[in-house]
Design a protein around this motif. Sequence first.
Motif, PDB file in Angstrom:
ATOM      1  N   ILE A  37      10.319   8.677   0.883  1.00 24.25           N
ATOM      2  CA  ILE A  37       8.638   8.719  -0.088  1.00 24.25           C
ATOM      3  C   ILE A  37       7.683   9.921   0.672  1.00 24.25           C
ATOM      4  CG2 ILE A  37       8.473   6.123  -0.336  1.00 24.25           C
ATOM      5  CD1 ILE A  37       7.280   6.055   1.901  1.00 24.25           C
ATOM      6  N   GLN A 175       0.520  -1.320  -2.327  1.00 24.93           N
ATOM      7  CA  GLN A 175       1.249   0.001  -2.263  1.00 24.93           C
ATOM      8  C   GLN A 175       2.516  -0.821  -1.855  1.00 24.93           C
ATOM      9  OE1 GLN A 175      -2.137   3.292  -0.279  1.00 24.93           O
ATOM     10  NE2 GLN A 175      -0.003   3.293   0.620  1.00 24.93           N
ATOM     11  N   THR A 179       5.474   1.105  -3.653  1.00 22.58           N
ATOM     12  CA  THR A 179       6.632   1.471  -3.263  1.00 22.58           C
ATOM     13  C   THR A 179       8.006   1.524  -2.783  1.00 22.58           C
ATOM     14  OG1 THR A 179       4.975   2.236  -1.654  1.00 22.58           O
ATOM     15  CG2 THR A 179       7.035   2.818  -0.985  1.00 22.58           C
ATOM     16  N   SER A 183       8.567   7.280  -3.942  1.00 23.09           N
ATOM     17  CA  SER A 183       8.214   7.363  -4.196  1.00 23.09           C
ATOM     18  C   SER A 183       6.832   8.649  -4.251  1.00 23.09           C
ATOM     19  CB  SER A 183       7.210   5.862  -3.639  1.00 23.09           C
ATOM     20  OG  SER A 183       7.615   4.845  -5.239  1.00 23.09           O
ATOM     21  N   ILE A 185       3.002   8.413  -3.229  1.00 24.20           N
ATOM     22  CA  ILE A 185       2.273   7.740  -3.215  1.00 24.20           C
ATOM     23  C   ILE A 185       0.179   8.293  -3.138  1.00 24.20           C
ATOM     24  CG2 ILE A 185       0.903   5.946  -1.331  1.00 24.20           C
ATOM     25  CD1 ILE A 185       4.193   5.462  -0.428  1.00 24.20           C
ATOM     26  N   TYR A 207       6.485   0.807   6.283  1.00 24.71           N
ATOM     27  CA  TYR A 207       7.228   1.288   5.735  1.00 24.71           C
ATOM     28  C   TYR A 207       8.842   2.386   6.394  1.00 24.71           C
ATOM     29  CZ  TYR A 207       3.856   2.339   2.122  1.00 24.71           C
ATOM     30  OH  TYR A 207       3.183   2.114   0.320  1.00 24.71           O
TER      31      TYR A 207
END
Length: 233
Positions: A37, A175, A179, A183, A185, A207
């Motif tokens: 990400i 979020q 996600t 992704s 962000i 995350y």
Amino acid sequence: MNNSRLLLLVSIFFVTFSKGFAKEKIFFQGNSNIKKIALTFDDGPNKTSLPKILDLLKSENIKASFFLIGKNIADKKLQVERIHNEGHLVLNHSYTHSNFDKASKKLMISEIEKTNNVINDILGVTPRLYRPPYGIITKDIKLAVKNLEMNIVLWNVDGEDWNSERSLDYVVNTQKKETKNGSIILMHTQPNKEMSYEALKILIPHYRTQGYEFVKLDELLGIEAYQQKDATR
């Protein structure tokens, strides 16, 4: 969702591109098969929230991508240098951050070029990635970006950290929910607002427990962040 809409989304998300200048030129996310990400931050630089975010990213050994507003850069050279020197990407978010829904191609080229020139004067690199203010994309904006051989990068995760009506819980939970693999962000470094910073302190460990790797946009999308002539600088 009907089949034509699904095919449109697939064609946007999974573009065929070569290293450097993409054929599609508009990105919403990276490869959905890889747990990577990209954290991206709009609206900087500033001397308030930006340093705290940079401190946090440094302590967590995370590299991110920053879309800067040209007019904000002039008296904040040290902030721009710090972003770059700590290994983050310094990218283009227009010069005035105006609403360009009716802007001409000529105006858009000027807005993008002015910001690229300011960044180049400070860092010696010229961004190839552009994020239009408010995510507005018109025919003339696309033509301007094409003329400058740049790519547009939007996002597919927005916790609305910019919205003063949103709570920290809302930003974080949104979020987390949105996600997924690949992704992009969207977050912000707005003066006198620390919502992104507070959210990051919660989201980074989350995350990581989900197995995500933080990468910069050039790695996530497989394209060059800067013009190739800058590569040797």
